[in-house]
Design an enzyme around this catalytic site. Structure first.
Site, PDB file in Angstrom:
ATOM      1  N   ASP A  73       0.825  -1.214   0.000  1.00  0.00           N
ATOM      2  CA  ASP A  73       0.000   0.000   0.000  1.00  0.00           C
ATOM      3  C   ASP A  73       0.856   1.261   0.000  1.00  0.00           C
ATOM      4  OD1 ASP A  73      -2.128  -1.697   0.167  1.00  0.00           O
ATOM      5  OD2 ASP A  73      -2.934  -0.885   2.041  1.00  0.00           O
ATOM      6  N   ASP A  74       0.218   2.359  -0.403  1.00  0.00           N
ATOM      7  CA  ASP A  74       0.745   3.723  -0.253  1.00  0.00           C
ATOM      8  C   ASP A  74       1.880   4.071  -1.207  1.00  0.00           C
ATOM      9  OD1 ASP A  74      -1.103   3.740   1.771  1.00  0.00           O
ATOM     10  OD2 ASP A  74       0.345   3.745   3.409  1.00  0.00           O
ATOM     11  N   HIS A 124      -5.946   3.276  -4.251  1.00  0.00           N
ATOM     12  CA  HIS A 124      -5.884   3.376  -2.778  1.00  0.00           C
ATOM     13  C   HIS A 124      -6.260   4.781  -2.312  1.00  0.00           C
ATOM     14  CE1 HIS A 124      -4.940   1.801   1.114  1.00  0.00           C
ATOM     15  NE2 HIS A 124      -3.856   2.528   1.299  1.00  0.00           N
ATOM     16  N   HIS A 128      -5.269   9.206   0.831  1.00  0.00           N
ATOM     17  CA  HIS A 128      -5.355   8.286   1.971  1.00  0.00           C
ATOM     18  C   HIS A 128      -6.435   8.715   2.968  1.00  0.00           C
ATOM     19  CE1 HIS A 128      -3.915   5.235   4.863  1.00  0.00           C
ATOM     20  NE2 HIS A 128      -3.321   4.701   3.804  1.00  0.00           N
ATOM     21  N   HIS A 218       3.617  -2.344   3.197  1.00  0.00           N
ATOM     22  CA  HIS A 218       3.599  -0.969   2.690  1.00  0.00           C
ATOM     23  C   HIS A 218       4.894  -0.671   1.944  1.00  0.00           C
ATOM     24  CE1 HIS A 218       0.480  -0.900   5.774  1.00  0.00           C
ATOM     25  NE2 HIS A 218      -0.013   0.155   5.158  1.00  0.00           N
TER      26      HIS A 218
END
Length: 260
Positions: A73-74, A124, A128, A218
């Site tokens: 993620d991210d 995503h 955020h 991540h």
């Protein structure tokens, strides 16, 4: 005449006085309200949403195949994402990156590398945001804006979505379903965002994997965040999973869903 007056008086007492009595009116109103009120339903948990929308909301893949998906993620950032890409390339593994819109804008070359090296992509959000705290319009803008940014580089809009923090409500899920999206959460959490060391990250993954596992890690973090444990543990995680005869695949392969 007297009998007529007496009759009118009695009629007044039975028909008029009760409706002018505040106590009577209040009791009647309360009774009607209680009959018409419907009990509020608690929102469905993520597990309940998974059970109700099995073809739209996923926590894991098939438990009958020795396949596992590494997800990050991210992304992209310019510190940890390149290091993770280096390891994946060295090990010959394809992963799935759930990317954040504004970070693509900040690091387009790294995003292009993710695409070039054949990894799967998912939305995503733009910045955020916690979807459960957004209005319908704000939520939809997060999805649409990031989809369009991704499309600028890939030529297509990704089918997969991962909500930040894994949070999503049923109304949002229904909107995504209407637009043929697939929501992909996880069932193995490395907890690497806590800044854990490599042994802790590896243990959090390897002690919990089973066939069909979707592993959350991540590849980007905020200011001051440390994902060095993720980077250092990744070769060990890949090697151990290979020893256990697991095939490391992308989410579209694991779930048998389209990428676009």
């Amino acid at each position: 005449m007297k009998h007529s007056l007496l009759f009118l008086f009695i009629l007044f007492q039975f028909l008029i006085v009760p409706f002018s009595d505040p106590t009577y009116v209040k009791a009647k109103t309360t009774f009607v309200h209680e009959l018409s009120a419907e009990p509020k339903k608690d929102p469905l948990s993520l597990s309940e949403l998974n059970n109700k929308y099995q073809n739209t909301f996923f926590l894991y893949g098939s438990k009958t195949k020795r396949e596992i998906a590494l997800t990050f993620d991210d992304a992209p950032d310019n510190i940890f994402t390149p290091q993770i890409l280096d390891i994946l390339k060295q090990k010959g593994v394809k992963a799935t990156f759930f990317v954040v819109g504004y970070r693509i804008e900040e690091h387009p070359d790294i995003f292009k590398r993710i695409i070039r090296e054949g990894h799967a992509l998912g939305n995503h959000s733009y910045n955020h945001a916690n979807f459960s705290k957004l209005s319908d319009t704000e939520f939809r803008n997060q999805i649409i804006k990031t989809d369009n940014i991704i499309k600028q580089y890939t030529g297509y809009i990704p089918r997969m979505i991962r909500p930040p923090y894994g949070n999503i409500n049923e109304e949002q899920l229904q909107w995504l379903k209407l637009h043929n999206k697939k929501i992909v959460n996880w069932n193995v959490d490395s907890l690497d965002w806590k800044g854990l060391d490599e042994d802790q990250v590896a243990s959090n993954v390897l002690l919990h994997v089973k066939p069909g596992a979707i592993i959350l890690q991540h590849s980007g973090t905020g200011t001051g965040g440390d994902l060095s444990g993720t980077v250092k543990s990744l070769p060990k995680i890949i090697d151990e999973l290979n020893k256990e005869k697991y095939n490391l695949v992308t989410i579209p392969k694991l779930l048998n869903i389209p990428a676009k």
